[in-house]
Write a protein that holds these residues in place. Structure first.
Motif, short mmCIF file in Angstrom:
data_model
loop_
_atom_site.label_atom_id
_atom_site.label_comp_id
_atom_site.label_asym_id
_atom_site.label_seq_id
_atom_site.Cartn_x
_atom_site.Cartn_y
_atom_site.Cartn_z
N LEU A 45 18.36 35.58 5.34
CA LEU A 45 17.93 34.55 4.64
C LEU A 45 17.33 33.00 5.14
N ARG A 46 18.20 33.02 6.22
CA ARG A 46 17.30 32.01 7.02
C ARG A 46 15.96 32.10 7.66
N SER A 47 15.54 33.10 7.68
CA SER A 47 14.38 33.79 8.29
C SER A 47 13.50 33.86 7.11
N CYS A 48 13.89 33.94 6.31
CA CYS A 48 13.06 33.99 4.73
C CYS A 48 12.22 32.43 4.44
N ALA A 49 13.15 32.04 4.29
CA ALA A 49 13.20 30.49 4.04
C ALA A 49 12.66 29.43 5.15
N LEU A 50 12.62 29.70 5.74
CA LEU A 50 11.69 29.24 6.78
C LEU A 50 10.93 29.53 7.23
N LEU B 117 18.18 34.50 -2.14
CA LEU B 117 16.86 33.53 -1.82
C LEU B 117 15.92 32.75 -2.80
N PRO B 118 16.10 32.44 -4.41
CA PRO B 118 15.68 31.50 -5.07
C PRO B 118 16.75 30.91 -5.20
N MET B 119 18.07 30.33 -4.97
CA MET B 119 19.43 29.89 -4.96
C MET B 119 18.80 28.75 -3.12
N LEU B 120 18.92 29.51 -2.65
CA LEU B 120 18.38 28.42 -1.50
C LEU B 120 17.44 27.35 -1.32
N LEU B 121 16.11 28.68 -1.28
CA LEU B 121 14.91 27.78 -1.92
C LEU B 121 15.01 26.85 -2.43
N ARG B 122 15.82 26.53 -3.32
CA ARG B 122 15.73 25.92 -4.51
C ARG B 122 16.30 24.51 -3.58
N VAL B 123 17.78 25.04 -3.07
CA VAL B 123 18.25 23.72 -2.33
C VAL B 123 18.16 23.25 -1.13
N ALA C 121 21.47 24.25 -7.46
CA ALA C 121 21.41 25.45 -6.53
C ALA C 121 21.85 26.59 -7.22
N LEU C 122 23.19 26.08 -8.57
CA LEU C 122 23.90 26.93 -9.28
C LEU C 122 22.27 27.81 -10.39
N ALA C 123 21.89 27.19 -10.82
CA ALA C 123 20.46 26.86 -11.13
C ALA C 123 19.10 28.05 -10.94
N GLY C 124 19.06 27.79 -10.11
CA GLY C 124 18.33 27.57 -8.64
C GLY C 124 18.17 29.47 -8.40
N GLY C 125 19.70 29.64 -8.40
CA GLY C 125 19.96 31.30 -8.35
C GLY C 125 20.15 32.09 -9.12
N THR C 126 20.56 31.40 -11.02
CA THR C 126 20.13 32.06 -12.15
C THR C 126 18.63 32.58 -12.22
N GLN C 127 18.16 31.22 -12.73
CA GLN C 127 16.79 31.23 -13.00
C GLN C 127 15.96 32.14 -12.23
N GLY C 128 16.77 32.45 -10.79
CA GLY C 128 15.19 33.20 -10.10
C GLY C 128 15.97 35.40 -10.49
N MET C 129 16.90 35.49 -11.07
CA MET C 129 16.67 36.80 -11.91
C MET C 129 16.36 36.91 -12.74
N LEU C 130 15.10 37.93 -12.46
CA LEU C 130 15.04 37.90 -14.28
C LEU C 130 14.75 39.59 -14.43
N GLN C 131 13.92 40.24 -15.75
CA GLN C 131 13.61 41.69 -16.13
C GLN C 131 12.81 41.18 -15.56
N LEU C 132 11.74 42.15 -15.70
CA LEU C 132 10.09 42.14 -15.36
C LEU C 132 9.49 43.82 -15.76
N ALA C 133 8.46 43.78 -16.73
CA ALA C 133 8.69 44.36 -17.11
C ALA C 133 7.04 45.14 -15.77
N LEU C 134 6.70 46.64 -15.56
CA LEU C 134 6.32 47.24 -14.62
C LEU C 134 5.13 46.71 -14.83
N ALA C 135 4.06 46.72 -13.79
CA ALA C 135 1.95 47.18 -14.58
C ALA C 135 2.38 48.27 -15.09
#
Length: 142
Positions: free
Chosen positions: A17-22, A100-106, A121-135
């Motif tokens: 996670l740290r590597s991704c964030a950096l 990762l969405p939570m960490l990036l927001r933080v 942080a809490l908003a970023g963690g939950t808002q970063g989870m979405l169900q998306l349609a496949l291409a």
């Protein structure tokens, strides 16, 4: 002043996670520390490592992000001394369920007051989870 961010998770998640964030925020490196916990690490050693990492920000508040509530990294982070009598440190806050969405927001808002940062942080963690349609699903309906 920025809030220090301490990641404590099952190996190798904290470092990953740290590597991704950096990759996104390379300038945030001094404000983020990671501790990967393995099943054979003695609990006392983990608590000491958490305290040592926390102590690298003697004048900063610290947000401790763990992977799973109730799991070993979380339980040890809860038990680890976040200050010592001879060197009191500013407050720390512990949040479980890091992603990762939570960490990036933080990281993006690490200059804000702790209570605002926790809400983001809490908003970023939950808002970063979405169900998306496949291409293939979108092409079939177009």
């Amino acid at each position: 002043m920025n809030v220090g961010i301490l990641l404590v998770a099952h190996a190798p998640l904290a470092s990953a996670l740290r590597s991704c964030a950096l990759h996104v925020f390379p300038d945030a490196a001094p404000d983020i520390a990671a501790l990967d916990v393995t099943s054979d690490d003695p609990p006392a050693d983990i608590c000491q490592a958490i305290a040592a990492l926390r102590a690298q920000w003697p004048d900063q508040e610290c947000l401790v992000l763990v992977d799973v509530a109730g799991a070993t990294p979380c339980n040890l982070a809860r038990q680890a001394p976040m200050s010592s009598p001879d060197a009191p440190l500013p407050p720390s806050v512990l949040l479980a369920g890091v992603n990762l969405p939570m960490l990036l927001r933080v990281i993006n808002y690490r200059h804000e007051p702790m209570n605002t940062l926790v809400a983001r942080a809490l908003a970023g963690g939950t808002q970063g989870m979405l169900q998306l349609a496949l291409a293939s699903e979108t092409q079939a309906t177009a």
